[in-house]
Design a protein around this motif. Structure first.
Motif: not given
Length: 257
Positions: A25-39, A68-80
């Motif tokens: 479970g340590i390979a593959g792709r992971l996508r994170m999204t966040g507000v600018a200061t968090a990035v 909408d970051r919650y939309g990104l999560l629900l549609t699988g376009r972001a993981d965190i």
């Protein structure tokens, strides 16, 4: 015969290592999204840590300001999604929750994981009377007579300003507003007002500005939380990423953020 300059074909050991990585479970792709200061303050250093610890895990970061970051999560376009909770609830007609609004605990779609509490400072020009108190700090009530700039996110950050001033017994006299922190800094430099400034927010180097900590109770803080699809937090890539985010956040909190 191999073509000069062409990448080498993967060896049997490479393939086995890749398969083992996926199995762990340590390979593959992971996508994170966040507000600018968090990035800038949390996601980027956490990603560097993940890159060193899990070289077969491809990590992608997006600020996604118009999404909408919650939309990104629900549609699988972001993981965190790393967001800042706001006091307001989601709009009644919103399919997903607006950026910065955290779902309640009974929302079956998401799990919310605390990350970081970020103090707020005052940003003042170098010639301001508060500038001499950059070590001792200022109580919010002392700024009741100031002209204010509504700085940063118009929802979350402005709500923090209103709440901090209300707790100190006054309503802020807001005359200007800007979202970009460098624009905010220019307004402060030229004496247009002072503002509430998150500890992670950048200010131009060498600008005649002073960060002044706020003292007293309650001191306004921003909370960062990591939001994931419910049931996904135990997936190894997401669990390792959240652990890295929390490690970076813990180090920042230990240093005063």
């Amino acid at each position: 015969m191999a073509t000069p300059g062409a990448p080498a074909a993967p060896t049997r050991n490479d393939v086995r290592a890749d398969l083992a990585g996926y199995a762990d479970g340590i390979a593959g792709r992971l996508r994170m999204t966040g507000v600018a200061t968090a990035v800038a303050g949390v996601l980027a250093p956490a990603t560097a840590r993940l890159r060193a610890e899990l070289p077969r895990l491809e990590v992608e970061i997006g600020e996604d300001p118009g999404e909408d970051r919650y939309g990104l999560l629900l549609t699988g376009r972001a993981d965190i999604a790393v967001v800042i909770p706001t006091p307001a609830g989601p709009p009644a007609d919103s399919r997903f929750r607006a950026a910065g609004e955290v779902p309640p605990p009974d929302d079956a779609r998401f799990a919310v994981l605390p990350l970081l509490q970020e103090p707020q400072d005052l940003l003042v020009p170098a010639g301001h009377p508060f500038a001499a108190r950059a070590v001792d700090g200022v109580a919010p009530a002392e700024a009741a007579g100031e002209t204010w700039i509504r700085a940063g996110d118009p929802a979350g950050q402005h709500q923090l300003l209103l709440a901090a001033c209300a707790s100190a017994g006054f309503a802020p006299r807001v005359r200007h507003h800007a979202v970009d922190w460098y624009t905010v800094a220019a307004l402060v430099v030229h004496g247009c007002g002072i503002c509430l400034l998150p500890r992670l927010a950048p200010v131009p180097e060498h600008a005649p500005l002073v960060r002044v900590p706020l003292r007293g109770e309650p001191v306004p803080v921003r909370r960062f939380v990591a939001v994931v699809r419910r049931g996904s937090a135990d997936r190894p890539p997401i669990a390792r990423a959240v652990a890295a985010l929390r490690a970076v956040a813990g180090e920042r909190e230990a240093k005063g953020v």
